[in-house]
Design a protein around this motif. Structure first.
Motif, PDB file in Angstrom:
ATOM      1  N   ASP A 108     -13.703  80.063 -31.838  1.00 40.82           N
ATOM      2  CA  ASP A 108     -13.676  80.652 -30.500  1.00 40.82           C
ATOM      3  C   ASP A 108     -12.457  81.545 -30.307  1.00 40.82           C
ATOM      4  O   ASP A 108     -12.525  82.551 -29.595  1.00 40.82           O
TER       5      ASP A 108
ATOM      6  N   ARG B 208     -13.330  73.480 -28.456  1.00 42.11           N
ATOM      7  CA  ARG B 208     -13.178  74.874 -28.869  1.00 42.11           C
ATOM      8  C   ARG B 208     -12.409  74.918 -30.187  1.00 42.11           C
ATOM      9  O   ARG B 208     -11.449  74.163 -30.395  1.00 42.11           O
TER      10      ARG B 208
ATOM     11  N   CYS C  96      -5.506  81.098 -24.757  1.00 40.64           N
ATOM     12  CA  CYS C  96      -6.842  80.496 -24.771  1.00 40.64           C
ATOM     13  C   CYS C  96      -7.740  81.015 -23.655  1.00 40.64           C
ATOM     14  O   CYS C  96      -8.947  80.766 -23.662  1.00 40.64           O
TER      15      CYS C  96
ATOM     16  N   TYR D 185      -9.342  70.834 -28.336  1.00 40.23           N
ATOM     17  CA  TYR D 185      -9.394  71.873 -29.355  1.00 40.23           C
ATOM     18  C   TYR D 185      -9.431  71.281 -30.767  1.00 40.23           C
ATOM     19  O   TYR D 185      -8.810  70.253 -31.037  1.00 40.23           O
TER      20      TYR D 185
END
Length: 839
Positions: free
Chosen positions: A512, A402, A816, A432
């Motif tokens: 994202d 992400r 998140c 991430y």
């Protein structure tokens, strides 16, 4: 519009960008910002313009001048070829409407690819010297290159090594959405397929050439930084003069300088007989060169295909390696390295003798860096781009992690910066891709802080201005000046402008999660609130109403910004405070703006290992008259040592220490008054104040008025404050409001007793016995210091590892949107569990 050329250009480009349709059979070419019609774009153009399959295409060259340019003259009468100047109205139109955009460097900062366009960047060489973030010097030199790459559909490379270096040095790994090609450089075809007699005839029209003699080409690269090229004209002149005097029989000398250097020497009479104009294609020139003399230029990689001698003249090798940096070991180069002109002359005279000596290295370099240079690279690249015939040498670097984008507030010396650095040093980079976007220009302080970020963080830098219409510009400036507290103004928010700016900055990169980690800067708050992102988060690092009411020099510091930021909280998915008490205060004070279901809190992360290492770091100490000083800076001149130092804590005295900005909310004024009352009774007490800020002069003046100027030490900003803090006796915080004070968490890691005013942010850390919470007043601080002096402060051990795990869990869960399983131990209380239960 009248006075600003750049603004007029942006308005025009935005109009064309929004109104013009993409023309499928138009190709815009640009090399070196319109200076020449050369390099890989030229190689691609030569193939397409002569290929019957592409007869219907129009070819537009961005060329600032065609005067005297033999390449342009050749195509002046072609109906399907047009020349336009960079930044001209026609250029703006084609930049916004041509389907194919082919460039070997970058388009201007206002460029952004629109839907339907295909952007091909060919770059211009295999890197020997460092690129992008790997370059020494100022941060963000590569910002517009990086931004351009983010817009590209294809990045053309001569080899996998170059592809890797371009991707890594511009922080594209994992997030770049285009296709990487390594099928060879089209421009090398110009060397391999050249008509040498034709090239010699063309060169003879530009410089004095004896067709009976072989050619030695001197081709040095440029020095300096991207936006500050050093003028090395005098050095080049001297080299040419000495080489010219001792050139071997049967040879002649030519000069070709880097395009960034050409402007410094193009009108030099002493060099005009040997200097090849900037608009001449280097690869065509290489086809007639018999010996190449260069330094750190990528030109030698292209020249390898000729299998002729290369001489490396590196008179400044040590300096260049230090100031710019290199990727490749110089001792592995496929030719002799010379440090002075005499060595160069000797190598010129014995070039044929030297060549067999370097045969193994030469062949190794050809195999590694020129594996696809067979004269057909242009054809393969054209089929990939125009016919989508992808080969095994086409690949992508996007991964499944992400993508998170953060704005961290400029990396000033403050708690937000510390918190951001700690967070980014703790996150899980296996899950991430973290991108930090920030300003483009940095001072020493923000550079130092930016360089503390985890090396896995991808750094992007804003360059240029928003592409806007007149109406959008008016609306944006009105909102910035007037705010959005009037609900009726929300319908005028120029959302298209902010989405367009996000796209201009990041091209095809998709995020994202976006996090406005600062929460104080309207520009970034607007971009993040109204950009097309999947999840949007904004932080509150303080009691925001108190920040709204804060005055410095009789002016409200944040009121104007908050008049815009508060009303757009509702457009974010989460509004994150840094402590539960802070969240509750902000919800109560700003209930008009904060939807209850969006309010959450996430504790700041800490970096205990870093704090502990700084405690143990032994900075330079100097003993003078039985007293030790922490040396801040020192100089030695003519045998005389001059230094600035801070007196270290003395035996037999008690030292309190405070750290923070010298500003109203930290209220060191209250602390100094309280300390003066303690000092009246206890002569052995001292107070260190670490930090800088707008109130420094006023606070120092106050110590004089109270007669404690010899007992209060202002240290200024310290790069490592923890060595000093750890040698003091008690940390004391006098703030009127805080979100979650990083300094208290750091003091807990150091293990020093703590006194703090009882405010929500501090209470969230010190409750349950971690420090002494006192009334937020002079008397409260006096009482706290008296309790310490009487040995009545009780403290408990701080379990920083458990704390950090929970802080990260909060971040993953609230920011998140992950489902994170809570540790059962952590459900006992809020922050009270962060103690060693065995103590």
């Amino acid at each position: 519009m009248k006075r600003d050329t750049g603004f007029r250009r942006i308005i025009k480009y935005t109009y064309f960008y929004e109104k013009l349709e993409v023309k499928d059979q138009v190709i815009l070419y640009e090399s070196f910002h319109g200076k020449a019609m050369v390099d890989s774009p030229y190689a691609i153009f030569k193939m397409l313009v002569n290929d019957p399959k592409y007869r219907g295409y129009k070819h537009v060259w961005a060329l600032n001048t065609t005067e005297g340019n033999l390449y342009a003259e050749e195509y002046t009468d072609h109906n399907n070829v047009e020349f336009v100047k960079v930044h001209s109205d026609k250029y703006l139109k084609y930049l916004a409407a041509a389907k194919y955009l082919i460039n070997n460097t970058t388009f201007p900062p206002y460029f952004q690819k629109k839907a339907g366009q295909i952007y091909v960047n060919t770059w211009h060489g295999t890197p020997l010297k460092t690129l992008g973030k790997d370059m020494k010097g100022g941060l963000g030199q590569h910002k517009n290159i990086q931004r351009n790459f983010a817009h590209t559909d294809y990045l053309i490379n001569p080899n996998i090594y170059t592809a890797d270096k371009l991707v890594e040095s511009h922080d594209l790994a994992g997030i770049y959405n285009g296709t990487i090609i390594h099928e060879g450089y089209p421009r090398v075809d110009l060397t391999l397929n050249a008509n040498r007699d034709e090239i010699r005839n063309k060169m003879s029209r530009l410089v004095t050439i004896d067709k009976t003699k072989k050619i030695i080409l001197y081709a040095p690269t440029w020095r300096g930084e991207v936006n500050s090229v050093s003028n090395t004209k005098d050095e080049i002149q001297q080299v040419i003069k000495e080489l010219y005097q001792k050139i071997p029989d049967g040879y002649q000398l030519l000069l070709k300088v880097h395009t960034l250097m050409y402007k410094h020497i193009k009108n030099d009479k002493r060099l005009e007989e040997v200097c090849i104009p900037d608009w001449v294609d280097t690869n065509e020139l290489l086809s007639v060169v018999d010996i190449l003399i260069t330094d750190y230029s990528s030109i030698f990689f292209d020249y390898l295909v000729t299998k002729k001698p290369i001489i490396f003249f590196m008179y400044d090798r040590e300096i260049y390696e230090t100031e710019r940096g290199l990727y490749i070991r110089l001792d592995q180069l496929p030719g002799p390295i010379c440090k002075d002109i005499e060595e160069v002359i000797d190598c010129m005279k014995n070039a044929d003798t030297h060549l067999p000596f370097y045969e193994d290295k030469y062949q190794k370099y050809i195999k590694e860096f020129c594996p696809y240079d067979d004269g057909h690279a242009t054809e393969r690249n054209v089929e990939i781009i125009f016919q989508e015939k992808h080969t095994k040498n086409c690949f992508r670097v996007r991964n499944e992690k992400r993508n998170i984008l953060l704005y961290c507030g400029g990396f000033l010396n403050n708690g937000i910066t510390t918190s951001a650095i700690n967070l980014l040093n703790n996150l899980d980079y296996s899950k991430y891709n973290l991108v930090v976007m920030d300003k483009s220009n940095y001072d020493a302080t923000s550079t130092e802080n930016m360089n503390k970020l985890n090396p896995m963080v991808k750094k992007f830098f804003r360059v240029g201005s928003m592409n806007t219409t007149i109406i959008e510009s008016y609306k944006h400036n009105y909102l910035i000046n007037k705010g959005l507290k009037n609900e009726s103004l929300h319908k005028f928010i120029p959302r298209t402008l902010y989405n367009r700016e996000v796209h201009r900055l990041f091209g095809d990169i998709e995020f994202d999660i976006v996090i406005d980690f600062s929460g104080y800067v309207p520009f970034w708050s607007l971009l993040f609130a109204f950009g097309n992102f999947k999840r949007k988060v904004i932080y509150q690092h303080n009691d925001m109403q108190a920040e709204y009411d804060k005055k410095i020099n009789k002016k409200y510091k944040h009121r104007s910004n908050m008049n815009l930021i508060f009303p757009i909280y509702k457009y974010f998915d989460k509004i994150i405070s840094v402590a539960e008490h802070t969240r509750d205060v902000n919800k109560a004070n700003l209930q008009k703006y904060i939807p209850s279901e969006k309010a959450a809190y996430v504790h700041n992360c800490i970096d205990p290992e870093k704090v502990q290492s700084l405690v143990e770091e032994k900075s330079e100490l100097l003993r003078v008259s039985h007293q030790q000083y922490l040396v801040m800076n020192n100089t030695t001149q003519n045998g005389i040592l001059k230094f600035k130092g801070i007196m270290m804590p003395e035996e037999g005295k008690v030292h309190f220490v405070n750290m923070g900005r010298l500003s109203p909310e930290k209220d060191q004024k209250k602390l100094i008054i309280a300390f003066s009352k303690i000092a009246e009774v206890h002569d052995y007490v001292r107070l260190y104040i670490i930090g800088e800020g707008v109130l420094e002069h006023e606070l120092k003046k106050l110590t004089i008025q109270l007669g404690v100027q010899d007992k209060v030490y202002f240290t200024g900003q310290l790069s490592n404050p923890f060595q000093l803090i750890s040698t003091c006796d008690c940390f004391i915080l006098s703030s009127n409001h805080e979100g979650q004070p990083m300094v208290l968490l750091e003091a807990l890691i150091v293990g020093i007793p703590i006194i703090s005013t009882d405010i929500p942010g501090s209470r969230s850390i010190l409750q349950n016995g971690y420090g002494e919470l006192v009334e937020n007043s002079v008397d409260g601080l006096v009482l706290g210091m008296e309790k310490y002096l009487m040995n009545q402060l009780l403290t408990r051990e701080f379990d920083y590892r458990t704390y950090n795990r929970e802080a990260l869990g909060m971040f993953y869960r609230e920011v998140c949107g992950e489902e994170v399983e809570k540790n059962s131990v952590l459900q006992e209380t809020k922050l009270g569990i962060y103690l060693d239960h065995t103590s």
